[in-house]
Design an enzyme around this catalytic site. Structure first.
Site, short mmCIF file in Angstrom:
data_model
loop_
_atom_site.label_atom_id
_atom_site.label_comp_id
_atom_site.label_asym_id
_atom_site.label_seq_id
_atom_site.Cartn_x
_atom_site.Cartn_y
_atom_site.Cartn_z
N PRO A 57 0.82 -1.22 0.00
CA PRO A 57 0.00 0.00 0.00
C PRO A 57 0.85 1.27 0.00
O PRO A 57 0.76 2.08 0.91
CB PRO A 57 -0.82 -0.12 1.29
CG PRO A 57 0.04 -0.92 2.20
CD PRO A 57 0.80 -1.87 1.31
N CYS A 58 1.65 1.41 -1.03
CA CYS A 58 2.57 2.54 -1.06
C CYS A 58 1.87 3.89 -1.18
O CYS A 58 2.50 4.92 -1.03
CB CYS A 58 3.57 2.36 -2.19
SG CYS A 58 2.87 1.78 -3.70
N HIS A 59 0.58 3.87 -1.44
CA HIS A 59 -0.15 5.14 -1.53
C HIS A 59 -0.40 5.71 -0.14
O HIS A 59 -0.84 6.84 -0.01
CB HIS A 59 -1.48 4.91 -2.25
CG HIS A 59 -2.35 3.91 -1.60
ND1 HIS A 59 -2.20 2.55 -1.81
CD2 HIS A 59 -3.37 4.05 -0.73
CE1 HIS A 59 -3.12 1.92 -1.08
NE2 HIS A 59 -3.83 2.81 -0.41
#
Length: 105
Positions: A57-59
């Site tokens: 979940p790099c966002h």
DNA sequence: CTATTGACGACAT
DNA sequence: CATGTCGCCAATA
């Protein structure tokens, strides 16, 4: 061919995968979490490489000043994903209530 | 080995 | 709030 992730990148991605839905973390915290408190830029680069969007979940990684920051697939996409998780962002791309949803490692 | 490149941070203007 | 400067770091060329 796919490049093998460096040790550093692995740690970063590993940490990111721990962030629970609805929460966010800063590049700074992340850097600290992987034991390189000053490698904030390097952390950004690691995420920029090619993280598996679903798996990682790099966002949910935002700037320390509250701004959303960048995203490989475009900041627009990032905002969309955050919105989907119930994270509010103001007109200046600032995370609302950042201190409340910040994820502590 | 050196230079360049950024999804950054802190601070100054 | 918007910009600019300087510092920091791992990956790449």
């Amino acid at each position: 061919m796919k490049r093998f992730p460096s040790k550093f990148e692995e740690k970063v991605l590993e940490a990111v995968s721990q962030i629970s839905t609805g929460k966010v973390a800063t590049y700074k915290f992340l850097a600290r979490a992987v034991g390189r408190p000053k490698a904030v830029r390097a952390v950004g680069n690691a995420l920029n490489k090619n993280p598996a969007l679903i798996k990682t979940p790099c966002h949910r990684i935002v700037r320390s000043d509250g701004k959303v920051g960048g995203y490989r697939r475009g900041i627009r996409k990032k905002l969309l994903l955050l919105k989907k998780e119930g994270i509010e962002v103001d007109t200046k791309n600032k995370i609302k209530n950042l201190n409340k949803i910040i994820y502590k490692f």
